[in-house]
Motif scaffolding. Structure first.
Motif, PDB file in Angstrom:
ATOM      1  N   TRP A 158      56.782  66.483  66.347  1.00  0.00           N
ATOM      2  CA  TRP A 158      57.253  67.705  66.094  1.00  0.00           C
ATOM      3  C   TRP A 158      57.216  68.989  67.333  1.00  0.00           C
ATOM      4  O   TRP A 158      58.033  69.415  67.105  1.00  0.00           O
ATOM      5  N   ILE A 169      64.732  64.239  68.863  1.00  0.00           N
ATOM      6  CA  ILE A 169      63.885  62.336  69.135  1.00  0.00           C
ATOM      7  C   ILE A 169      65.623  62.191  67.482  1.00  0.00           C
ATOM      8  O   ILE A 169      65.599  61.312  67.164  1.00  0.00           O
ATOM      9  N   ASP A 211      51.449  64.229  55.045  1.00  0.00           N
ATOM     10  CA  ASP A 211      50.567  63.411  56.229  1.00  0.00           C
ATOM     11  C   ASP A 211      48.961  63.876  54.989  1.00  0.00           C
ATOM     12  O   ASP A 211      47.960  62.829  55.098  1.00  0.00           O
ATOM     13  N   SER A 270      55.453  52.409  57.056  1.00  0.00           N
ATOM     14  CA  SER A 270      55.932  51.260  57.895  1.00  0.00           C
ATOM     15  C   SER A 270      55.287  50.159  57.363  1.00  0.00           C
ATOM     16  O   SER A 270      55.695  49.191  57.578  1.00  0.00           O
ATOM     17  N   THR A 284      58.394  57.590  66.799  1.00  0.00           N
ATOM     18  CA  THR A 284      58.655  58.589  67.751  1.00  0.00           C
ATOM     19  C   THR A 284      57.177  59.408  67.328  1.00  0.00           C
ATOM     20  O   THR A 284      57.050  60.425  66.933  1.00  0.00           O
ATOM     21  N   LYS A 291      49.168  52.892  64.115  1.00  0.00           N
ATOM     22  CA  LYS A 291      48.915  52.102  62.770  1.00  0.00           C
ATOM     23  C   LYS A 291      50.293  51.550  62.053  1.00  0.00           C
ATOM     24  O   LYS A 291      50.522  50.855  61.267  1.00  0.00           O
ATOM     25  N   GLY A 339      52.996  59.591  77.042  1.00  0.00           N
ATOM     26  CA  GLY A 339      52.108  59.617  78.313  1.00  0.00           C
ATOM     27  C   GLY A 339      51.365  61.056  78.563  1.00  0.00           C
ATOM     28  O   GLY A 339      50.972  61.926  78.372  1.00  0.00           O
ATOM     29  N   LYS A 397      51.931  65.767  83.413  1.00  0.00           N
ATOM     30  CA  LYS A 397      51.070  66.381  83.178  1.00  0.00           C
ATOM     31  C   LYS A 397      49.945  65.768  84.251  1.00  0.00           C
ATOM     32  O   LYS A 397      48.613  66.476  83.690  1.00  0.00           O
ATOM     33  N   PHE A 421      64.806  54.065  78.035  1.00  0.00           N
ATOM     34  CA  PHE A 421      63.490  54.999  78.067  1.00  0.00           C
ATOM     35  C   PHE A 421      62.396  54.269  77.425  1.00  0.00           C
ATOM     36  O   PHE A 421      63.095  54.367  76.766  1.00  0.00           O
TER      37      PHE A 421
HETATM   38  P1  NAD Z   1      51.923  62.406  65.527  1.00  0.00           P
HETATM   39  O1  NAD Z   1      51.371  60.465  66.257  1.00  0.00           O
HETATM   40  O2  NAD Z   1      50.814  62.870  65.109  1.00  0.00           O
HETATM   41  O3  NAD Z   1      53.477  62.222  64.321  1.00  0.00           O
HETATM   42  C1  NAD Z   1      54.529  61.199  64.702  1.00  0.00           C
HETATM   43  C2  NAD Z   1      54.512  61.927  63.194  1.00  0.00           C
HETATM   44  O4  NAD Z   1      53.820  60.141  62.617  1.00  0.00           O
HETATM   45  C3  NAD Z   1      55.170  62.465  62.102  1.00  0.00           C
HETATM   46  O5  NAD Z   1      56.252  62.023  61.619  1.00  0.00           O
HETATM   47  C4  NAD Z   1      53.048  62.021  61.390  1.00  0.00           C
HETATM   48  O6  NAD Z   1      53.652  62.555  59.703  1.00  0.00           O
HETATM   49  C5  NAD Z   1      53.963  60.227  61.435  1.00  0.00           C
HETATM   50  N1  NAD Z   1      52.621  59.760  61.187  1.00  0.00           N
HETATM   51  C6  NAD Z   1      51.176  60.183  60.432  1.00  0.00           C
HETATM   52  N2  NAD Z   1      50.589  59.387  59.808  1.00  0.00           N
HETATM   53  C7  NAD Z   1      50.942  58.293  59.846  1.00  0.00           C
HETATM   54  C8  NAD Z   1      51.004  57.071  59.586  1.00  0.00           C
HETATM   55  N3  NAD Z   1      49.504  56.692  59.051  1.00  0.00           N
HETATM   56  N4  NAD Z   1      51.946  55.804  59.284  1.00  0.00           N
HETATM   57  C9  NAD Z   1      53.082  56.347  60.396  1.00  0.00           C
HETATM   58  N5  NAD Z   1      53.734  57.526  60.879  1.00  0.00           N
HETATM   59  C10 NAD Z   1      52.992  58.681  60.663  1.00  0.00           C
HETATM   60  O7  NAD Z   1      52.382  62.211  67.338  1.00  0.00           O
HETATM   61  P2  NAD Z   1      53.325  64.262  66.940  1.00  0.00           P
HETATM   62  O8  NAD Z   1      51.477  65.105  66.938  1.00  0.00           O
HETATM   63  O9  NAD Z   1      53.690  64.643  66.014  1.00  0.00           O
HETATM   64  O10 NAD Z   1      54.354  64.295  68.303  1.00  0.00           O
HETATM   65  C11 NAD Z   1      52.991  64.201  69.757  1.00  0.00           C
HETATM   66  C12 NAD Z   1      52.963  62.907  70.129  1.00  0.00           C
HETATM   67  O11 NAD Z   1      54.236  61.945  70.507  1.00  0.00           O
HETATM   68  C13 NAD Z   1      52.677  63.125  71.763  1.00  0.00           C
HETATM   69  O12 NAD Z   1      51.464  62.079  72.407  1.00  0.00           O
HETATM   70  C14 NAD Z   1      53.675  62.471  72.475  1.00  0.00           C
HETATM   71  O13 NAD Z   1      53.372  61.975  73.805  1.00  0.00           O
HETATM   72  C15 NAD Z   1      54.542  61.365  71.400  1.00  0.00           C
HETATM   73  N6  NAD Z   1      56.204  61.371  71.751  1.00  0.00           N
HETATM   74  C16 NAD Z   1      56.326  60.375  72.536  1.00  0.00           C
HETATM   75  C17 NAD Z   1      57.667  60.619  72.834  1.00  0.00           C
HETATM   76  C18 NAD Z   1      58.283  59.281  73.612  1.00  0.00           C
HETATM   77  O14 NAD Z   1      59.431  58.863  73.289  1.00  0.00           O
HETATM   78  N7  NAD Z   1      57.512  57.642  74.056  1.00  0.00           N
HETATM   79  C19 NAD Z   1      58.350  61.464  72.087  1.00  0.00           C
HETATM   80  C20 NAD Z   1      58.115  62.930  71.935  1.00  0.00           C
HETATM   81  C21 NAD Z   1      56.148  62.445  71.428  1.00  0.00           C
END
Ligand code: NAD
Length: 470
Positions: free
Chosen positions: A147, A153, A203, A214, A225, A233, A251, A286, A442
């Motif tokens: 989000w 993204i 969700d 998945s 991401t 998971k 990160g 961070k 990246f």
């Molecule tokens: P999240 O893991 O809660 O959700 C990410 C996505 O996964 C959502 O679309 C969610 O609906 C989906 N999801 C939920 N349950 C799932 C399951 N069991 N299997 C597959 N998908 C599922 O993450 P968030 O809170 O949306 O985002 C924040 C996190 O994302 C932070 O940790 C941040 O660092 C990371 N992030 C990483 C990058 C990167 O490029 N490394 C970029 C942006 C955000």
């Protein structure tokens, strides 16, 4: 006004049996509703993408390159509409490095990717034989987005997948599905049916769409991401179908300030390196390690700059930071700040605001063991740790399961580069933090991820290798 968008499957809007509400984090008001996908909706989307793959993969590169340019033109033409929508569901400001910037970068990424290709490599061509390395598209790519930067993204996933001949089913975060639904609708105006499909879910519905993707038998790769916990998971669920995976996860980026810096000069870049998107950025600063000789000066300059940054509803043109995006994240930041206040010194902020607003918060005097330092806060609260030797700073920076990005700050770039090379993370910046570009791979080391995005390395991750020996 309430926005109600539908899923796009096989080039058409599809009705869903139920929907879920999307709120504006700045006001708590309803922004709109998004469809709750059934397993049938997902299966239809995957089937449409699989059918479209047969013709899409066979197109000459130039046609897919042209499609990405057409996507960029379409997004540019609807940039303000998308930015307004994004601000309402995500909370980020329209201006600065907010929604307008994000939509603009989305088109930039599509245009950059449109210039790329993966031609056949001739590994050997002599009397003993000819060996060619071909890059073959995989099939249907499942894309799951978070989000924090939902539109940008989504393009990081979609552009290289399509260019290399794959088709896509994308699933945005339930917190921010609307702008992606609209963007995919727009992109479908210039793409053949089935090439790019979108499904959404809360969700918490009958089906966790991300989990179903998945483990889906007909999806060949997951491009994920999000958080480390969910990424794990995805990896587990993907194992039995041997899906290709790119996992971009959390990160806990360290920044190290060396003793030779000009505190006032670096303060703005330090601030934005930590607080871009209200700290809700995977690759933002961070943890800030400052050498004892300059610690007080750097903190003073940082606080002076930070105190003047306007925080407010993202739709107000003057706002440079918005609210925290959701209650879960707000609670996490509030908990970590409360814990940090017990042993640290609050230099700025520290007290939650109205609703989901949380002021930029800077807390000094912390050790590496403090949870605000050791956990990913993903919000507007920066811990500062004082150090006295560079070896100590490097050891503390590397004392983390994460390894996404980092930065080193110094007037001496050669020294900074040397320190940079000792950090255990995928990207290290010198005198800046968080700048990504489409030609630079990246990705994270350690538990921050698997594989990379961007550049040729990122593009190759959407292909399997086939070697032809003759
Ligand atoms: P999240 O893991 O809660 O959700 C990410 C996505 O996964 C959502 O679309 C969610 O609906 C989906 N999801 C939920 N349950 C799932 C399951 N069991 N299997 C597959 N998908 C599922 O993450 P968030 O809170 O949306 O985002 C924040 C996190 O994302 C932070 O940790 C941040 O660092 C990371 N992030 C990483 C990058 C990167 O490029 N490394 C970029 C942006 C955000």
């Amino acid at each position: 006004m309430s926005f109600d968008f539908q899923m796009i499957v096989d080039g058409k809007s599809v009705p869903s049996g139920s929907e879920f509400v999307v709120h504006n984090p700045a006001t708590g008001q309803v922004v709109g509703h998004a469809p709750e996908a059934s397993l049938q909706n997902l299966n239809d989307a995957v089937a449409a993408a699989n059918k479209a793959f047969l013709t899409w993969r066979a197109l000459p590169d130039v046609d897919r390159q042209g499609a990405l340019v057409a996507i960029a033109d379409k997004l540019d033409a609807h940039a303000e509409e998308l930015a307004q929508l994004l601000t309402q569901e995500q909370g980020k400001p329209l201006g600065g490095m907010g929604s307008r910037w994000e939509v603009e970068k989305m088109a930039t990424w599509a245009r950059f990717t449109a210039k790329m290709s993966l031609p056949v490599e001739v590994i050997q061509d002599n009397e003993a034989g000819r060996v060619e390395l071909h890059r073959k598209p995989l099939g249907v790519v499942g894309s799951i987005t978070p989000w924090n930067f939902p539109l940008l993204i989504s393009m990081w996933h979609v552009a290289p997948a399509l260019l290399s001949g794959n088709t896509v089913v994308i699933k945005p975060s339930p917190y921010t599905p609307l702008a992606t639904l609209r963007a995919v609708e727009l992109m479908n105006e210039v793409l053949p049916a089935g090439v790019l499909n979108v499904v959404t879910g809360s969700d918490a519905g009958a089906v966790n769409v991300g989990a179903a993707m998945s483990s889906h038998a007909d999806i060949r790769k997951m491009m994920f991401t999000g958080s480390c916990a969910t990424g794990e998971k995805v990896m587990q669920a993907a194992a039995s179908t041997m899906k290709r995976l790119t996992l971009e996860m959390g990160g806990n980026d360290a920044a190290i300030v060396l003793p030779d810096v000009d505190a006032k000069a670096i303060a703005p870049a330090l601030f934005w390196g930590a607080f871009i998107n209200n700290g809700q950025t995977c690759g933002c600063m961070k943890r800030l390690y400052i050498h004892a000789d300059v610690c007080d000066d750097v903190i003073a300059a940082l606080v002076e700059f930070a105190a003047k940054v306007p925080v407010g509803d993202g739709l107000l043109e003057g706002s440079q930071l918005g609210p925290i995006q959701n209650q879960m994240q707000f609670d996490k930041v509030a908990r970590l700040v409360a814990q940090a206040k017990e042993s640290g010194k609050v230099e700025l902020g520290g007290v939650p605001g109205e609703g989901l607003f949380f002021p930029p918060t800077i807390i000094s005097g912390l050790s590496n063991a403090n949870p605000l330092v050791s956990e990913e806060q993903f919000g507007p609260a920066l811990p500062i740790i004082k150090y006295s030797s560079i070896e100590q700073a490097i050891a503390m920076a590397n004392d983390s399961d994460n390894g996404l990005c980092g930065s080193v700050w110094s007037s001496d770039v050669a020294t900074a580069r040397n320190v940079a090379g000792q950090l255990e993370c995928g990207t290290v910046w010198v005198n800046k933090h968080g700048a990504l570009q489409p030609n630079a791979p990246f990705g994270g080391m350690k538990k921050s991820g698997l594989g990379v995005e961007f550049g040729e390395e990122g593009l190759k991750a959407y292909t399997d290798i086939q070697v032809i020996m003759s």
